[in-house]
Write a protein that holds these residues in place. Structure first.
Motif, PDB file in Angstrom:
ATOM      1  N   GLY A   1       2.355  -9.724   2.841  1.00  0.00           N
ATOM      2  CA  GLY A   1       2.508  -8.678   1.861  1.00  0.00           C
ATOM      3  C   GLY A   1       3.862  -7.809   2.350  1.00  0.00           C
ATOM      4  N   GLN A   2       3.686  -6.241   2.309  1.00  0.00           N
ATOM      5  CA  GLN A   2       4.634  -5.659   2.787  1.00  0.00           C
ATOM      6  C   GLN A   2       4.820  -5.516   4.166  1.00  0.00           C
ATOM      7  OE1 GLN A   2       6.688  -4.054   0.790  1.00  0.00           O
ATOM      8  NE2 GLN A   2       5.616  -3.853  -1.449  1.00  0.00           N
ATOM      9  N   GLY A   3       3.802  -6.347   4.950  1.00  0.00           N
ATOM     10  CA  GLY A   3       4.075  -6.418   6.514  1.00  0.00           C
ATOM     11  C   GLY A   3       3.610  -5.289   7.542  1.00  0.00           C
ATOM     12  N   VAL A   4       2.915  -4.513   6.572  1.00  0.00           N
ATOM     13  CA  VAL A   4       2.175  -3.337   7.356  1.00  0.00           C
ATOM     14  C   VAL A   4       1.019  -3.738   8.549  1.00  0.00           C
ATOM     15  CG1 VAL A   4       0.916  -1.189   7.301  1.00  0.00           C
ATOM     16  CG2 VAL A   4       2.503  -1.744   5.478  1.00  0.00           C
ATOM     17  N   SER A   5       0.256  -4.612   8.285  1.00  0.00           N
ATOM     18  CA  SER A   5      -0.504  -5.088   9.294  1.00  0.00           C
ATOM     19  C   SER A   5       0.017  -6.219  10.251  1.00  0.00           C
ATOM     20  CB  SER A   5      -1.703  -6.082   8.476  1.00  0.00           C
ATOM     21  OG  SER A   5      -2.441  -5.332   7.663  1.00  0.00           O
ATOM     22  N   ILE A   6       0.862  -7.175   9.912  1.00  0.00           N
ATOM     23  CA  ILE A   6       1.592  -7.692  11.006  1.00  0.00           C
ATOM     24  C   ILE A   6       2.448  -6.854  11.884  1.00  0.00           C
ATOM     25  CG2 ILE A   6       3.433  -8.497   9.698  1.00  0.00           C
ATOM     26  CD1 ILE A   6       3.039 -11.352  10.793  1.00  0.00           C
TER      27      ILE A   6
ATOM     28  N   ALA B   1       9.721  -9.176   2.274  1.00  0.00           N
ATOM     29  CA  ALA B   1      10.227  -9.644   3.964  1.00  0.00           C
ATOM     30  C   ALA B   1      11.083  -8.727   4.367  1.00  0.00           C
ATOM     31  CB  ALA B   1      10.591 -11.034   3.739  1.00  0.00           C
ATOM     32  N   ILE B   2      12.249  -8.247   3.602  1.00  0.00           N
ATOM     33  CA  ILE B   2      13.107  -7.512   4.094  1.00  0.00           C
ATOM     34  C   ILE B   2      12.540  -6.064   4.659  1.00  0.00           C
ATOM     35  CG2 ILE B   2      14.857  -5.856   3.321  1.00  0.00           C
ATOM     36  CD1 ILE B   2      15.614  -8.090   1.207  1.00  0.00           C
TER      37      ILE B   2
END
Length: 512
Positions: A50-55, A76-77
């Protein structure tokens, strides 16, 4: 032209949510509860971040190296920018599963997480995932997967079909998805007002529709308006992952493990007569009309002898993430709200009150019951973690190694809060995960890091950020008009923040 979305919603951005179950550290107590050797991942992967918050939080706040992909380049950006800001070990891509899962440079993984993806992709993509688990998950590694489940979603299937078809055939050509969603929801309301036989057969469907109407449209777009939407029974999921040599380890939702919170005495007795664990889990879902599951699966479960399980548990660490006097002595499961025994929970909370990590062994000693209190303490910690009051903690060595990356990521997130409020979590090197911190509270922390000494100064800094954006503080659902009113409200919030949240954040974020 090839449809790169594979039927998945791409014209409405995914929300900036944080999902703690993706933190591999949380799996340890679930595995120990099942009598299994707990995981200690060095290499992890998230599919569909998704928006990459967790990772990004998990990469910055731990010593685990993370890889991941999300097919949406816009997502991803933003995720890559956060990774660059933290300097964490995160390799993030905008590749479809079919491509990413066959990259020749991928390592083998100890942990793979899939949140909010499985039920919303095609059968072909699910097959790609299962093959990926089979090839790239190490023996002893685990998979976390969340998915829509039966029987709770049985009446949702025709309602969802109605909404999607209305959005497809009853909207003006070229109309954006959000107004099409609004129109579909309005039509469904009108239909139910006609008292159709379907609503008679499923009398709760009206309430379900009203809940949907109250949801954020970005959430609804990704939850219900993809081309594919496939709930599963838990034993169906186990069968699907069985071909990748995966076995069910347990629910990632901690309160699922406390039967007293979820079933009557008669229901518990009925369930305890079922010897097959997966069929018991299936029947359990019928008892509570399960709609959404979060589960761990393991490749090659390692059963621990009783003494080994006892010794492994003694070293687990925990930290209090709720202010001590704000903790309610109740817990709510499918069977309703239950009162917790203060004589059991008070000693635990007293020991953790300083927000410093304590080991299971230290808590056992603090409770004063010795070895005989092991089971009671274990269950109490499961409840407190499930309630969100306590979080598993990392070792001091990992905390030290993770501090810089977490602080750098947090500065980047807090900088976003000056003009935005999308990410409401900060990275904690103590927990290896995220701590919930609202936008105003992030601005107070940012002011403090910049040298502002008092809550009055923090409130003034927050008001400047809002005023520069032409924004106002909401109070009782209404925007405050005058600068004086806005400043007074922010100052009030800053004073409360100093006493109610800052002590915990100073301990768990390790910020100066």
């Amino acid at each position: 032209m090839t449809d790169w979305t594979s039927g998945y919603v791409a014209d409405v951005d995914y929300s900036f949510g944080y999902y703690p179950e993706l933190n591999p550290l949380r799996a340890r107590m679930v595995f120990l509860n099942a009598g299994l050797a707990p995981p200690s991942p060095a290499m992890a992967c998230e599919l569909g971040f998704g928006q990459g918050v967790s990772i990004n939080v998990h990469a910055a706040a731990s010593n685990t190296a993370w890889w991941g992909t999300d097919f949406n380049p816009s997502h991803a950006i933003g995720a890559q920018r956060l990774a660059a800001a933290s300097g964490a070990q995160a390799q993030l891509f905008d590749e479809a599963f079919a491509y990413f899962c066959h990259r020749p440079d991928l390592p083998d993984f100890d942990s793979i997480g899939v949140h909010g993806v499985w039920s919303w992709i095609s059968d072909e993509n699910r097959a790609v995932m299962v093959d990926f688990f089979r090839r790239k998950l190490k023996p002893g590694g685990h998979v976390y997967v969340s998915y829509n489940s039966f029987p709770g979603h049985a009446p949702t299937i025709p309602l969802r079909h109605l909404l999607v078809r209305h959005a497809e055939v009853m909207s003006a050509p070229g109309l954006a998805l959000v107004p099409r969603i609004d129109a579909a929801l309005g039509f469904a309301q009108q239909l139910l007002a006609q008292n159709p036989a379907f609503a008679v057969a499923f009398p709760n469907i009206g309430a379900r529709l009203e809940r949907m109407i109250g949801e954020d449209r970005h959430y609804l777009a990704h939850e219900y308006f993809n081309r594919d939407w496939r709930p599963m029974h838990v034993d169906e999921m186990a069968q699907a992952l069985g071909s990748a040599k995966l076995s069910f380890a347990g629910s990632a939702h901690y309160l699922d493990h406390i039967d007293l919170l979820n079933f009557s005495e008669e229901q518990r007795a009925f369930l305890n007569q079922i010897p097959d664990p997966m069929f018991r889990e299936t029947v359990r879902d019928f008892m509570i009309s399960q709609q959404f599951r979060r589960d761990y699966f393991v490749k090659g479960p390692q059963r621990l002898p009783r003494l080994d399980r006892f010794e492994a548990t003694l070293g687990e660490r925990f930290v209090l993430t709720t202010k001590r006097d704000k903790i309610a002595f109740t817990a709510t499961g499918s069977a309703g709200e239950k009162t917790l025994r203060e004589d059991v929970y008070l000693p635990i909370l007293d020991a953790l009150e300083d927000h410093q990590p304590k080991s299971f062994a230290e808590l056992l000693a603090a409770c004063g019951r010795g070895g005989e209190g092991f089971t009671q303490l274990f269950e109490a910690l499961i409840v407190l973690i499930g309630k969100g009051d306590v979080v598993p903690a990392q070792t001091d060595a990992v905390v030290g190694a993770s501090r810089q990356g977490a602080e750098q990521l947090n500065r980047a997130i807090m900088a976003l809060a000056r003009s935005d409020q999308t990410i409401t979590v900060l990275a904690s090197p103590v927990t290896g995960g995220g701590v919930s911190v609202g936008r105003f509270q992030q601005l107070f922390l940012l002011a403090r890091l910049q040298g502002a000494a008092s809550p009055t100064d923090w409130g003034a800094y927050a008001w400047k950020c809002l005023a520069d954006q032409g924004q106002r503080v909401l109070a009782d659902g209404k925007a405050l008009e005058s600068p004086e009113e806005n400043l007074a409200e922010l100052t009030r919030l800053a004073v409360a923040f100093e006493t109610e949240q800052l002590p915990m954040l100073k301990a768990t974020l390790i910020a100066s």
